[in-house]
Design a protein around this motif. Structure first.
Motif, PDB file in Angstrom:
ATOM      1  N   GLY A   1      34.584 -19.880 -26.474  1.00  8.25           N
ATOM      2  CA  GLY A   1      33.662 -18.747 -26.337  1.00  8.25           C
ATOM      3  C   GLY A   1      32.249 -18.969 -26.823  1.00  8.25           C
TER       4      GLY A   1
ATOM      5  N   ALA B   1      32.214  -8.923 -17.450  1.00  8.96           N
ATOM      6  CA  ALA B   1      33.329  -9.471 -18.232  1.00  8.96           C
ATOM      7  C   ALA B   1      34.224  -8.422 -18.893  1.00  8.96           C
TER       8      ALA B   1
ATOM      9  N   SER C   1      35.693 -24.234 -23.347  1.00 11.08           N
ATOM     10  CA  SER C   1      35.213 -23.000 -22.722  1.00 11.08           C
ATOM     11  C   SER C   1      35.857 -21.775 -23.371  1.00 11.08           C
TER      12      SER C   1
ATOM     13  N   VAL D   1      29.995 -21.610 -25.615  1.00  7.73           N
ATOM     14  CA  VAL D   1      29.302 -22.618 -24.806  1.00  7.73           C
ATOM     15  C   VAL D   1      27.809 -22.304 -24.752  1.00  7.73           C
TER      16      VAL D   1
ATOM     17  N   GLY E   1      26.637 -19.868 -19.691  1.00  6.13           N
ATOM     18  CA  GLY E   1      26.228 -20.239 -18.342  1.00  6.13           C
ATOM     19  C   GLY E   1      25.557 -19.089 -17.606  1.00  6.13           C
ATOM     20  N   ILE E   2      26.231 -17.962 -17.535  1.00  3.22           N
ATOM     21  CA  ILE E   2      25.655 -16.844 -16.783  1.00  3.22           C
ATOM     22  C   ILE E   2      24.411 -16.313 -17.483  1.00  3.22           C
TER      23      ILE E   2
ATOM     24  N   PHE F   1      30.826  -2.350 -13.142  1.00  4.88           N
ATOM     25  CA  PHE F   1      31.457  -3.663 -13.300  1.00  4.88           C
ATOM     26  C   PHE F   1      31.174  -4.452 -12.025  1.00  4.88           C
TER      27      PHE F   1
HETATM   28  N1  LIG Z   1      32.564 -10.757 -12.843  1.00 10.39           N
HETATM   29  C1  LIG Z   1      32.112 -11.912 -12.369  1.00 10.39           C
HETATM   30  O1  LIG Z   1      31.686 -12.029 -11.220  1.00 10.39           O
HETATM   31  C2  LIG Z   1      32.131 -13.116 -13.269  1.00 10.39           C
HETATM   32  C3  LIG Z   1      31.772 -14.377 -12.750  1.00 10.39           C
HETATM   33  C4  LIG Z   1      31.769 -15.463 -13.620  1.00 10.39           C
HETATM   34  C5  LIG Z   1      32.123 -15.291 -14.958  1.00 10.39           C
HETATM   35  N2  LIG Z   1      32.485 -14.049 -15.407  1.00 10.39           N
HETATM   36  C6  LIG Z   1      32.823 -13.814 -16.840  1.00 10.39           C
HETATM   37  O2  LIG Z   1      31.598 -13.733 -17.568  1.00 10.39           O
HETATM   38  C7  LIG Z   1      31.831 -14.132 -18.910  1.00 10.39           C
HETATM   39  C8  LIG Z   1      30.762 -15.133 -19.336  1.00 10.39           C
HETATM   40  O3  LIG Z   1      30.869 -16.311 -18.556  1.00 10.39           O
HETATM   41  P1  LIG Z   1      29.985 -17.587 -18.920  1.00 10.39           P
HETATM   42  O4  LIG Z   1      30.307 -18.616 -17.890  1.00 10.39           O
HETATM   43  O5  LIG Z   1      28.574 -17.218 -19.155  1.00 10.39           O
HETATM   44  O6  LIG Z   1      30.651 -18.002 -20.326  1.00 10.39           O
HETATM   45  P2  LIG Z   1      30.215 -19.147 -21.345  1.00 10.39           P
HETATM   46  O7  LIG Z   1      29.313 -20.094 -20.664  1.00 10.39           O
HETATM   47  O8  LIG Z   1      31.487 -19.645 -21.928  1.00 10.39           O
HETATM   48  O9  LIG Z   1      29.339 -18.424 -22.476  1.00 10.39           O
HETATM   49  C9  LIG Z   1      29.872 -17.667 -23.463  1.00 10.39           C
HETATM   50  C10 LIG Z   1      28.680 -17.187 -24.326  1.00 10.39           C
HETATM   51  O10 LIG Z   1      29.060 -15.974 -24.964  1.00 10.39           O
HETATM   52  C11 LIG Z   1      28.341 -15.895 -26.196  1.00 10.39           C
HETATM   53  N3  LIG Z   1      29.027 -14.999 -27.091  1.00 10.39           N
HETATM   54  C12 LIG Z   1      30.209 -15.165 -27.715  1.00 10.39           C
HETATM   55  N4  LIG Z   1      30.516 -14.070 -28.433  1.00 10.39           N
HETATM   56  C13 LIG Z   1      29.490 -13.194 -28.238  1.00 10.39           C
HETATM   57  C14 LIG Z   1      29.233 -11.873 -28.685  1.00 10.39           C
HETATM   58  N5  LIG Z   1      30.085 -11.205 -29.486  1.00 10.39           N
HETATM   59  N6  LIG Z   1      28.091 -11.271 -28.286  1.00 10.39           N
HETATM   60  C15 LIG Z   1      27.232 -11.906 -27.467  1.00 10.39           C
HETATM   61  N7  LIG Z   1      27.412 -13.161 -27.013  1.00 10.39           N
HETATM   62  C16 LIG Z   1      28.547 -13.791 -27.386  1.00 10.39           C
HETATM   63  C17 LIG Z   1      28.284 -17.313 -26.693  1.00 10.39           C
HETATM   64  O11 LIG Z   1      27.108 -17.468 -27.461  1.00 10.39           O
HETATM   65  P3  LIG Z   1      27.179 -17.862 -29.027  1.00 10.39           P
HETATM   66  O12 LIG Z   1      27.725 -19.264 -29.079  1.00 10.39           O
HETATM   67  O13 LIG Z   1      25.779 -17.759 -29.475  1.00 10.39           O
HETATM   68  O14 LIG Z   1      28.123 -16.906 -29.697  1.00 10.39           O
HETATM   69  C18 LIG Z   1      28.270 -18.157 -25.415  1.00 10.39           C
HETATM   70  O15 LIG Z   1      26.980 -18.654 -25.163  1.00 10.39           O
HETATM   71  C19 LIG Z   1      33.262 -14.667 -18.951  1.00 10.39           C
HETATM   72  O16 LIG Z   1      34.104 -13.654 -19.460  1.00 10.39           O
HETATM   73  C20 LIG Z   1      33.602 -14.923 -17.487  1.00 10.39           C
HETATM   74  O17 LIG Z   1      34.975 -14.839 -17.225  1.00 10.39           O
HETATM   75  C21 LIG Z   1      32.490 -12.975 -14.580  1.00 10.39           C
END
Ligand SMILES: NC(=O)c1ccc[n+]([C@@H]2O[C@H](COP(=O)([O-])OP(=O)(O)OC[C@H]3O[C@@H](n4cnc5c(N)ncnc54)[C@H](OP(=O)(O)O)[C@@H]3O)[C@@H](O)[C@H]2O)c1
Length: 307
Positions: A290, A232, A287, A292, A149-150, A243
């Protein structure tokens, strides 16, 4: 109304679909009949107790921080929105038939509810990450974890700022990244060599979206820890990198920009899968897996009065 609640930390089995009193819109708020609510990794991390060191959860706890829907109650002091309007925004307990939004924007008419309901968190996080890492027009950005998503939001918003993006994802998602406007590569061993081949003049900054423990490698690739930012990996600052975390600094503006870009066809959010309200546990498990692509969304069936 029906709402998803949990009364203890634990696995997906602690989630319950329960009947509770509908919330009411307080000053500056609206209540919506929820049509769609975005699933975020923070939903299951909070439920599993991963945030308990720094965030107090009152039980029974609600689930969901963003949604789209139809306004069915307008709080005191609110102007410019009426009962019956379609909106999307940030709220609390949005995995429910009705939820209160604290910040919202009109939903563009052609934007599906399921897409609008998944926009707020990713749009805010991506905008903040780009702003805080300080990457500029004409520069090159490496995005680790670009297909979720992000990542989907970061790639598109960076391209709109005139930034060249190298994004990482697993092999089946290389075309997905290219369609977003990124130069695609895979993650895993040999990343530095692959990035050097794609960007012989180097990359100016890197965003760690996946939180896969590669902050030192990203610093090595960029050459300056101050131009590496994670959303993250809590260890980022120990390495001298940045961060970034919420809450949103200017949610009303973020939502307005998201609405405008979507309405003009300049931003899109592919929804990989939708779930019904009684499928929130399954959605959170998907979700937590990991991998998505784009976004997962919970859709709430509504009666004829609010459709
Ligand atoms: N700090 C903040 O403000 C904030 C806000 C929102 C979310 N977050 C955090 O940000 C993170 C991502 O959120 P999201 O909503 O984008 O998650 P998401 O939609 O669940 O996406 C996860 C993605 O990570 C990829 N991935 C998995 N393993 C990987 C690796 N080793 N190297 C590179 N890519 C990999 C996957 O791609 P593949 O299927 O191709 O592996 C998948 O597309 C989460 O940990 C969330 O808690 C932080």
């Amino acid at each position: 109304m029906k709402a998803v609640r949990f009364s203890d930390y634990g696995g997906p089995e602690v989630l319950r679909l329960v009947e509770i009193e509908a919330p009411h819109a307080g000053p500056g708020e609206v209540r919506i009949a929820v049509r769609a609510a975005g699933v975020n990794p923070s939903d299951w991390k909070r439920r599993a107790g991963q945030y308990r060191a720094f965030e107090r959860v009152e039980f029974p706890a609600s689930v969901g921080v963003e949604a789209s829907g139809i306004v069915d109650e307008v709080g005191p002091g609110v102007a410019g929105v009426s009962i019956g309007d379609a909106v999307f925004g940030f709220g609390d307990g949005t995995m429910a038939e009705q939820a209160v939004l604290t910040h919202w924007s009109p939903k563009p008419a052609d934007l599906p509810f399921e897409v609008a309901g998944g926009l707020p968190v990713i749009f805010d996080t991506a905008t903040r990450a780009l702003d805080e890492v300080g990457v500029l027009t004409g520069e090159t950005l490496l995005v680790s974890g670009a297909a979720g998503g992000i990542g989907t939001a970061v790639v598109q918003l960076a391209r709109l700022r005139g930034i060249t993006v190298i994004g990482t994802a697993s092999p089946p998602k290389q075309d997905y990244l290219r369609n977003l406007g990124a130069i695609a590569t895979t993650y895993g061993p040999g990343l530095k060599a692959r990035v050097e081949a794609l960007a012989p003049d180097g990359v100016d900054a890197a965003l760690d979206i996946a939180g896969s423990g590669i902050i030192p490698e990203l610093i090595d690739i960029v050459g300056d820890p101050r131009r590496v930012l994670s959303v993250a990996d809590f260890s980022a600052e120990q390495h001298g990198a940045k961060f970034s975390h919420g809450p949103p600094k200017d949610p009303a503006r973020i939502l307005a920009v998201a609405a405008e870009l979507c309405a003009n066809g300049l931003f899109r959010l592919p929804v990989e899968r939708t779930f019904p309200l009684d499928g929130v546990a399954e959605a959170q498990e998907a979700s937590a897996g990991g991998h998505v692509t784009g976004k997962l969304v919970v859709c709430v069936a509504q009666g004829p009065a609010s459709s």
